[in-house]
Scaffold this motif. Structure first.
Motif: not given
Length: 307
Positions: A208-228
């Motif tokens: 999973v790719a990590c986003g670089t927008s401000a909103a995506e950064q607030r979720g940290g590296l864990r956010a794309p994992v939880l989304r998947m």
């Protein structure tokens, strides 16, 4: 699996499970910031501290640390910062921790050992630091730049006494993205073990790719994992247990991306528990029956670099 479990890496390729479209190029100083920090001890168990020269924290003490520069490897950046701030040459022994606030700020914390050079004195003060010292007492007795180094010193002390994970260092493999390779396991009390695989092409550990927008950064590296996990387990999206770093890959000159190989588990509550049903044919649960591989995975569940 053998490569990732051993702290190695693997070709990232172009196949990503989420989000559907990878973000744009990863550029240090533009949409990502990597920081390196080093903990060094001498033969008398004294810790290396440096006195800050920057105006906002001048005269205060800290561990050698600083921002990585484009074109550097992560280890080379750590060695440069130690040399500039303390006057010492060093060798990286292992990553102690990965600290992150999304792509906006990722800090690689190393345990290292001195290999040469001489401590910077006040007469050699420059813009990097005022001086360096080997400190034997309680660091809290000094005016510290920030107390965030105290848990890192405790991690380093525990590692030297009884290493909680194998030596782990970045692998020189190119990665165009900031991404996570996921080893997601499901276990039940008897020790049955399943691994989540992505099925597109040759079955593989999901990326999973990590986003670089401000909103995506607030979720940290864990956010794309939880989304998947929410996408592939829509009926009962789990809250995975503690996660840890098995290894990472980055190649100096091969772009500013980093691939983090991450292990996390979904525990089963009953002896006969099986993995939750998947809501997408893009994934499958693979039961690990090879005893050697199963033992290696179960052992690594408790021996990862903390994130």
């Amino acid at each position: 699996l053998d490569a990732v479990l051993a702290g190695g890496g693997w070709d990232v390729g172009t196949s990503l499970e989420a989000p559907p479209k990878p973000p744009g190029p990863i550029c240090l100083g533009k949409n990502v910031c990597y920081v390196v920090l080093a903990v060094l001890f001498n033969e008398e168990d004294q810790v290396l501290l440096v006195q800050e020269a920057k105006a906002e924290c001048r005269g205060k003490w800290y561990l050698p640390a600083g921002r990585m520069e484009p074109g550097e490897s992560i280890v080379a950046a750590m060695r440069r910062e130690v040399k500039e701030e303390s006057g010492l040459e060093c060798e990286a022994l292992t990553l102690l921790a990965l600290e992150e606030r999304g792509a906006a700020w990722i800090r690689f914390v190393f345990l290292a050992r001195p290999t040469g050079g001489s401590l910077k004195t006040l007469q050699e003060a420059d813009a990097e630091s005022l001086q360096a010292t080997w400190w034997a007492g309680d660091p809290c007795a000094l005016p510290l730049r920030a107390p965030d180094i105290l848990p890192l010193l405790e991690l380093a002390t525990r590692y030297r006494r009884s290493p909680p994970h194998p030596p782990t260092l970045p692998q020189p493999l190119p990665c165009p993205l900031l991404c996570l390779r996921l080893l997601i396991t499901f276990t039940n009390p008897p020790g049955d073990l399943w691994v989540l695989l992505a099925t597109a092409g040759t079955p593989h550990l999901p990326l999973v790719a990590c986003g670089t927008s401000a909103a995506e950064q607030r979720g940290g590296l864990r956010a794309p994992v939880l989304r998947m996990l929410h996408d592939c387990l829509p009926l009962a999206p789990p809250q995975p247990g503690p996660w840890g770093l098995l290894g990472l890959q980055h190649c100096a000159g091969g772009g500013d991306g980093v691939c983090f190989n991450v292990l996390l588990s979904i525990p089963g509550s009953s002896p006969g528990a099986v993995p939750p049903e998947l809501g997408s044919s893009a994934f499958c649960w693979w039961q690990v029956e090879d005893e050697r591989l199963k033992g290696h995975i179960l052992q690594r569940l408790s021996t990862t670099v903390p994130i």
